[in-house]
Scaffold this active site. Sequence first.
Site, mmCIF file in Angstrom:
data_model
loop_
_atom_site.group_PDB
_atom_site.id
_atom_site.type_symbol
_atom_site.label_atom_id
_atom_site.label_comp_id
_atom_site.label_asym_id
_atom_site.label_seq_id
_atom_site.Cartn_x
_atom_site.Cartn_y
_atom_site.Cartn_z
ATOM 1 N N LYS A 64 -1.753 4.834 8.494
ATOM 2 C CA LYS A 64 -0.989 4.989 7.754
ATOM 3 C C LYS A 64 -1.794 4.974 6.250
ATOM 4 C CE LYS A 64 1.494 2.115 4.149
ATOM 5 N NZ LYS A 64 2.145 0.780 3.801
ATOM 6 N N LYS A 76 -7.800 1.999 -3.280
ATOM 7 C CA LYS A 76 -7.532 1.602 -1.790
ATOM 8 C C LYS A 76 -7.754 2.734 -0.852
ATOM 9 C CE LYS A 76 -5.074 -0.809 1.527
ATOM 10 N NZ LYS A 76 -5.257 -1.990 2.010
ATOM 11 N N THR A 121 0.946 -1.227 0.112
ATOM 12 C CA THR A 121 0.071 0.015 0.121
ATOM 13 C C THR A 121 0.838 1.304 0.008
ATOM 14 O OG1 THR A 121 -1.555 -1.195 1.512
ATOM 15 C CG2 THR A 121 -2.005 1.126 1.277
#
Length: 303
Positions: free
Chosen positions: A247, A172, A97
């Site tokens: 994050k 995402k 990611t």
Amino acid sequence: MTKQIAFIGLGNMGGPMAVNLAKAGYTVRGFDLAPAALKYATDNGVTVAASAAAAAQDADVVITMLPAGRHVLAVYQGEGGLLAAARPNALFLDCSTISVEDARTAHELIEEAGHHGLDAPVSGGVVGAEAGTLTFMVGGNEGDFANAEPVLKAMGKRTVHCGGPGAGQAAKACNNMILGVSMIAVSEAFVLGERLGLSNQALFDVAANATGQCWALTTNCPVPGPVPASPANRDYQPGFASALMAKDLGLAAHAMESTGVDARFGAMAEEIYRRFAEGEGGQQDFSAIINEIRANSKTKEMA
Ligand code: NAD
């Protein structure tokens, strides 16, 4: 046809993903900096290489599953980097990611080096990585996506081609922004309900079947009781750790800034989770944010 796969980053996610590829019959050569990660991989059918570059030699597909964008860009570039080590036309899949910006930079570097590339971040967590039930959100061209699908299917149950370079990371970031905001909203509603004398079960029974229904409520319910499998029932053991939510919201905040989007709830969720993750909350499931909201409410009542 893909036969040989290099897998760089054999941590909590990458380890079981590489093992599932080996189980599916691929030859997997892995590399990680951590001895424990290497041991898990070798114990479970993955051959370990002496370096990232050595793992990439002769590979048809090079997968990275690393902590952040800077790790991906570093391991790609320079002498001894993956891009130089791989044979021409290799397919690079970055499942980490990272920011949309870093993903687009990675695509450019991959193309310049004569390879193909896709950003393919995942949802589903460690449980999904172990069970081979991850969802892959993929950015890049159609032909590369078609070539990657059999490999992705060996590690997951769903693959969604989201668009061109960076589109997987964009999907995402947007999804996890919805998740972070909705978990805070659900948690605030439970704390307010408690203050109003409503039982958690009563609020759940209404909201789960009404317009408040969402994943944060019906699958990952932040109070113990209504959903027996939710982390709240095991003292908020993750699940999806708050540090990872912080994050991901940081990446969404970065995207908001670069696009100028007025996403106030997203920005607030980023701040709330960043602060929470700086303390002990970081290692707890992200639904533990309810305890922070309760604690802050108590302070205000006494003030
Ligand atoms: P992790 O820290 O367990 O694993 C990362 C691994 O990368 C470590 O083993 C580390 O030693 C290795 N590494 C770092 N630099 C390296 C280098 N230069 N060469 C080789 N290996 C190197 O992290 P994780 O939980 O497996 O997460 C990996 C990625 O997946 C992250 O980007 C994370 O945001 C994403 N992700 C995690 C989850 C989750 O639930 N853990 C869910 C979805 C996505």
